[in-house]
Design a protein around this motif. Structure first.
Motif, short mmCIF file in Angstrom:
data_model
loop_
_atom_site.label_atom_id
_atom_site.label_comp_id
_atom_site.label_asym_id
_atom_site.label_seq_id
_atom_site.Cartn_x
_atom_site.Cartn_y
_atom_site.Cartn_z
N ALA A 210 55.77 87.11 52.28
CA ALA A 210 55.73 86.60 53.65
C ALA A 210 54.57 85.64 53.75
N ILE A 211 54.78 84.53 54.43
CA ILE A 211 53.69 83.56 54.62
C ILE A 211 53.13 83.70 56.03
N ILE A 212 51.84 83.98 56.11
CA ILE A 212 51.14 84.15 57.38
C ILE A 212 49.94 83.23 57.39
N ASN A 213 49.90 82.29 58.34
CA ASN A 213 48.79 81.32 58.39
C ASN A 213 48.56 80.64 57.05
N GLY A 214 49.64 80.32 56.36
CA GLY A 214 49.52 79.65 55.07
C GLY A 214 49.14 80.55 53.91
N LYS A 215 48.89 81.83 54.20
CA LYS A 215 48.54 82.79 53.15
C LYS A 215 49.81 83.51 52.67
N HIS A 216 49.88 83.71 51.35
CA HIS A 216 51.04 84.38 50.77
C HIS A 216 50.76 85.87 50.58
N LEU A 217 51.55 86.70 51.26
CA LEU A 217 51.48 88.15 51.10
C LEU A 217 52.65 88.56 50.21
N LEU A 218 52.36 89.07 49.03
CA LEU A 218 53.39 89.47 48.08
C LEU A 218 53.49 90.99 48.08
N PHE A 219 54.70 91.50 48.23
CA PHE A 219 54.92 92.95 48.31
C PHE A 219 55.62 93.47 47.06
N ASP A 220 55.11 94.55 46.52
CA ASP A 220 55.76 95.33 45.44
C ASP A 220 56.30 94.47 44.30
N PRO A 221 55.41 93.80 43.57
CA PRO A 221 55.85 92.86 42.54
C PRO A 221 56.50 93.51 41.32
N PHE A 222 57.80 93.32 41.20
CA PHE A 222 58.59 93.77 40.06
C PHE A 222 59.61 92.68 39.78
N VAL A 223 59.29 91.82 38.81
CA VAL A 223 60.13 90.65 38.54
C VAL A 223 60.45 90.55 37.05
N SER A 224 59.42 90.66 36.20
CA SER A 224 59.58 90.33 34.78
C SER A 224 60.57 91.24 34.06
N ALA A 225 60.75 92.49 34.52
CA ALA A 225 61.70 93.38 33.85
C ALA A 225 63.00 93.54 34.64
N ASN A 226 63.15 92.75 35.70
CA ASN A 226 64.38 92.79 36.50
C ASN A 226 65.32 91.71 36.00
N GLU A 227 66.37 92.12 35.30
CA GLU A 227 67.30 91.14 34.72
C GLU A 227 67.93 90.26 35.79
N MET A 228 68.10 90.81 37.01
CA MET A 228 68.71 90.04 38.09
C MET A 228 67.80 88.91 38.56
N ALA A 229 66.50 89.03 38.26
CA ALA A 229 65.53 88.03 38.70
C ALA A 229 65.09 87.13 37.55
N ALA A 230 65.94 87.02 36.53
CA ALA A 230 65.58 86.24 35.34
C ALA A 230 65.26 84.78 35.65
N ALA A 231 65.81 84.26 36.74
CA ALA A 231 65.58 82.86 37.10
C ALA A 231 64.22 82.63 37.75
N ILE A 232 63.53 83.70 38.11
CA ILE A 232 62.22 83.57 38.76
C ILE A 232 61.14 83.45 37.69
N ASP A 233 60.31 82.42 37.79
CA ASP A 233 59.17 82.27 36.89
C ASP A 233 57.97 82.98 37.52
N ILE A 234 57.62 84.11 36.93
CA ILE A 234 56.55 84.94 37.51
C ILE A 234 55.23 84.18 37.61
#
Length: 228
Positions: free
Chosen positions: A15-39
């Motif tokens: 979520a972006i608040i006042n230009g700041k990025h709040l990232l929640f529960d980061p699980f990307v690199s081992a999620n095959e469905m998220a293979a297109a996301i560059d961590i």
């Protein structure tokens, strides 16, 4: 007013608040469905960790070390990260509230479990209410439906809620609808679905079930950014 959300798969979103990025529960690199996301391209000024299970915490260390983001988490997650060289942490626990430069966080009860991948205790799982400017939203974290959710409207008037809907490990569709009613919102972003065989859902059925109760269920595509 709207909030800009980006979905990175499973329960990971920003979520972006006042230009700041709040990232929640980061699980990307081992999620095959998220293979297109560059961590390595994921931005974070703050990382909020609901609990220590690897499908919510796996990429926290690497993103925290790369970005210098402040990690908001349980005391136990804070100690684990500090031992790994992450100095910018904000330990919290259920019921606690803390104001940062651009927003305020209140930690809520989540009915779940929490352990690190080596089996050690990860502290109590939590959800978060995020208060920003003129609005607030609720991310429940992994949780069952619980009567404690009836307290949420005492603490915040929500613009929307982000709730798990995949069943098996968390609430399923029906309980998430009740949760929406408890927290008094008619806009829900669904998370914690489809990632594993256990939690596959029928999207159209889920949206219809919420619609019957006059609640909009938003199911985002991985990598999608949208105003909510």
């Amino acid at each position: 007013s709207t909030m800009q959300l980006t979905y990175y798969g499973h329960s990971c979103f920003a979520a972006i608040i006042n230009g700041k990025h709040l990232l929640f529960d980061p699980f990307v690199s081992a999620n095959e469905m998220a293979a297109a996301i560059d961590i390595h391209q994921i931005q974070a000024d703050y990382i909020l960790v609901s609990h220590a299970h690897s499908d919510h915490f796996l990429d926290c260390l690497s993103i925290a070390l790369r970005t210098g983001a402040k990690v908001i988490c349980s005391w136990e997650v804070h100690e684990w990260l500090q031992a790994k060289g992450v100095q910018n942490t904000q330990p919290m626990n259920v019921g606690g509230k803390c104001t940062f430069d651009d927003f305020t966080v209140k930690c809520t009860v989540a009915q779940h479990s929490s352990s690190f991948s080596d089996g050690s205790y990860g502290g109590h799982p939590m959800g978060f209410i995020i208060y920003a400017e003129s609005q607030a939203f609720y991310y429940s974290g992994d949780t069952a439906l619980t009567l404690d959710m009836q307290l949420i409207p005492r603490w915040a008037e929500l613009s929307f809620a982000i709730l798990p809907i995949g069943d098996h490990f968390t609430m399923g569709i029906r309980d998430a609808i009740h949760a929406s009613q408890f927290v008094k919102t008619n806009k829900v972003v669904g998370v914690h679905f489809d990632t594993f065989e256990y939690i596959k859902i029928d999207h159209a059925d889920a949206i219809r079930a919420f619609e019957k109760e006059n609640i909009e269920l938003i199911l985002m595509n991985i990598g999608e950014m949208r105003e909510v």
